[in-house]
Design an enzyme around this catalytic site. Structure first.
Site, PDB file in Angstrom:
ATOM      1  N   ASP A 171       0.823  -1.206   0.000  1.00 30.85           N
ATOM      2  CA  ASP A 171       0.000   0.000   0.000  1.00 30.85           C
ATOM      3  C   ASP A 171       0.863   1.265   0.000  1.00 30.85           C
ATOM      4  O   ASP A 171       0.572   2.233  -0.721  1.00 30.85           O
ATOM      5  CB  ASP A 171      -0.918  -0.010   1.230  1.00 30.85           C
ATOM      6  CG  ASP A 171      -2.294   0.554   0.934  1.00 30.85           C
ATOM      7  OD1 ASP A 171      -2.671   0.594  -0.253  1.00 30.85           O
ATOM      8  OD2 ASP A 171      -3.006   0.942   1.878  1.00 30.85           O
ATOM      9  N   ASP A 214      -9.384  -2.169   2.090  1.00 33.53           N
ATOM     10  CA  ASP A 214      -8.998  -1.643   3.405  1.00 33.53           C
ATOM     11  C   ASP A 214     -10.004  -2.036   4.487  1.00 33.53           C
ATOM     12  O   ASP A 214      -9.776  -1.773   5.679  1.00 33.53           O
ATOM     13  CB  ASP A 214      -8.879  -0.114   3.343  1.00 33.53           C
ATOM     14  CG  ASP A 214      -7.777   0.333   2.399  1.00 33.53           C
ATOM     15  OD1 ASP A 214      -6.771  -0.378   2.307  1.00 33.53           O
ATOM     16  OD2 ASP A 214      -7.939   1.373   1.743  1.00 33.53           O
TER      17      ASP A 214
END
Length: 315
Positions: A171, A214
């Protein structure tokens, strides 16, 4: 809002485990190591596709695909939550769907309640397609997230640590190191993210986004900890139903998400949510383990071994 699918998806995953649901997808250590690499390849592939081909055409194809999946996800989610309301309609099948490869692995009976839920789900899909209203986007996103958390399992705490650690760097790289993640997120016009209006009173909404990854990735880790809580209670013969790992890690997720939103609004820049969620989720679970003197048991926990032991008992 992001905590809703994690809470209910985790509870649903525990129910599936208790009734011996076989539809779940179990991740192995090899899968966890590969996941950031496979995810990177898919993300960069989408980036190239959006750059090279007509964006509207690509969005049309991808949206159709996700709405097809979204219909079944919504049906399954609503069937669970509307069960008390649908109970008077009975469960007797009116007809049976034949087995279809990659869709129905075996003939699937359809009751009157299933038809009602199917009509509701189709109505949501129709109005989403015709209006692209952000609340309908979030309804579909929440159903995807609940089913993802409920049906995907990590198998062990070690595998969860491997997966989260790898995606922590994934990420950071794709958000801070390149424009790939942000470009794909803004180009992808499908219900694969939750939308939050920056202000409800604006003439034209401006949205903050949270990708479903997420939610689902930390969510399957938190769901594992809820199932471990259940296993621990059974092992210690505790009857109070306490869930310290689940509760503390869910709080950790909230802290990480709040930090993400705070930093994003402070610096007015996209943030890699897993940069904040991974440390808070891993940290809160480890804190709980050490405070309970339970680290070795948590680290050695394997759902596959637990299921094999239960099978032997039945024999």
């Amino acid at each position: 809002m992001a905590m809703i699918p994690i809470y209910f998806g985790s509870r649903l995953s525990l129910q599936y485990k208790n009734v011996g649901n076989t539809d779940k997808e179990v991740m192995t250590a090899k899968d966890a190591y590969r996941f950031p690499l496979v995810g990177s390849a898919m993300l960069f592939g989408l980036y190239i596709v959006f750059k090279v081909f007509n964006k509207d055409l690509i969005n049309l194809l991808l949206t159709a695909y996700f709405l097809f999946l979204g219909f079944f996800s919504l049906v399954k989610t609503l069937s669970h939550f509307m069960a008390p309301v649908l109970a008077p309609l009975g469960k007797s099948p009116i007809f049976t769907f034949p087995a279809v490869p990659y869709l129905f692995e075996k003939p699937t009976p359809c009751s009157l309640g299933d038809i009602v839920v199917g009509i509701i789900s189709a109505t949501v899909i129709f109005f989403y397609v015709t209006t692209k209203y952000w609340i309908l986007n979030n309804v579909l996103g929440l159903s995807f997230s609940i089913q993802g958390v409920a049906l995907f399992t990590l198998g062990s705490y070690k595998i969860g640590c491997i997966l989260l650690s790898g995606l922590f760097f994934y990420d950071i790289f794709w958000v801070f190191g390149t424009d790939v993640m942000v470009t794909v997120a803004k180009s992808f016009d499908a219900p694969i993210k939750l939308l939050f209006p920056k202000t409800l009173w604006a003439a034209e909404y401006q949205f903050s986004m949270l990708g479903l990854g997420d939610i689902v990735i930390p969510g399957i880790f938190i769901a594992l900890l809820l199932r471990y809580d259940s296993h621990r209670n059974a092992t210690l013969k505790k009857t109070d139903g306490s869930t310290p790992y689940f509760n503390n890690t869910l709080v950790g997720y909230f802290v990480g998400l709040a930090t993400t939103i705070f930093v994003m609004h402070t610096f007015q820049a996209a943030q890699p949510a897993l940069l904040y969620l991974v440390p808070t989720c891993l940290g809160s679970s480890l804190y709980t383990a050490f405070s309970l003197g339970d680290f070795n048991a948590l680290w050695g926990y394997s759902e596959e071994e637990e299921e094999n032991a239960e099978e032997k008992k039945k024999q």
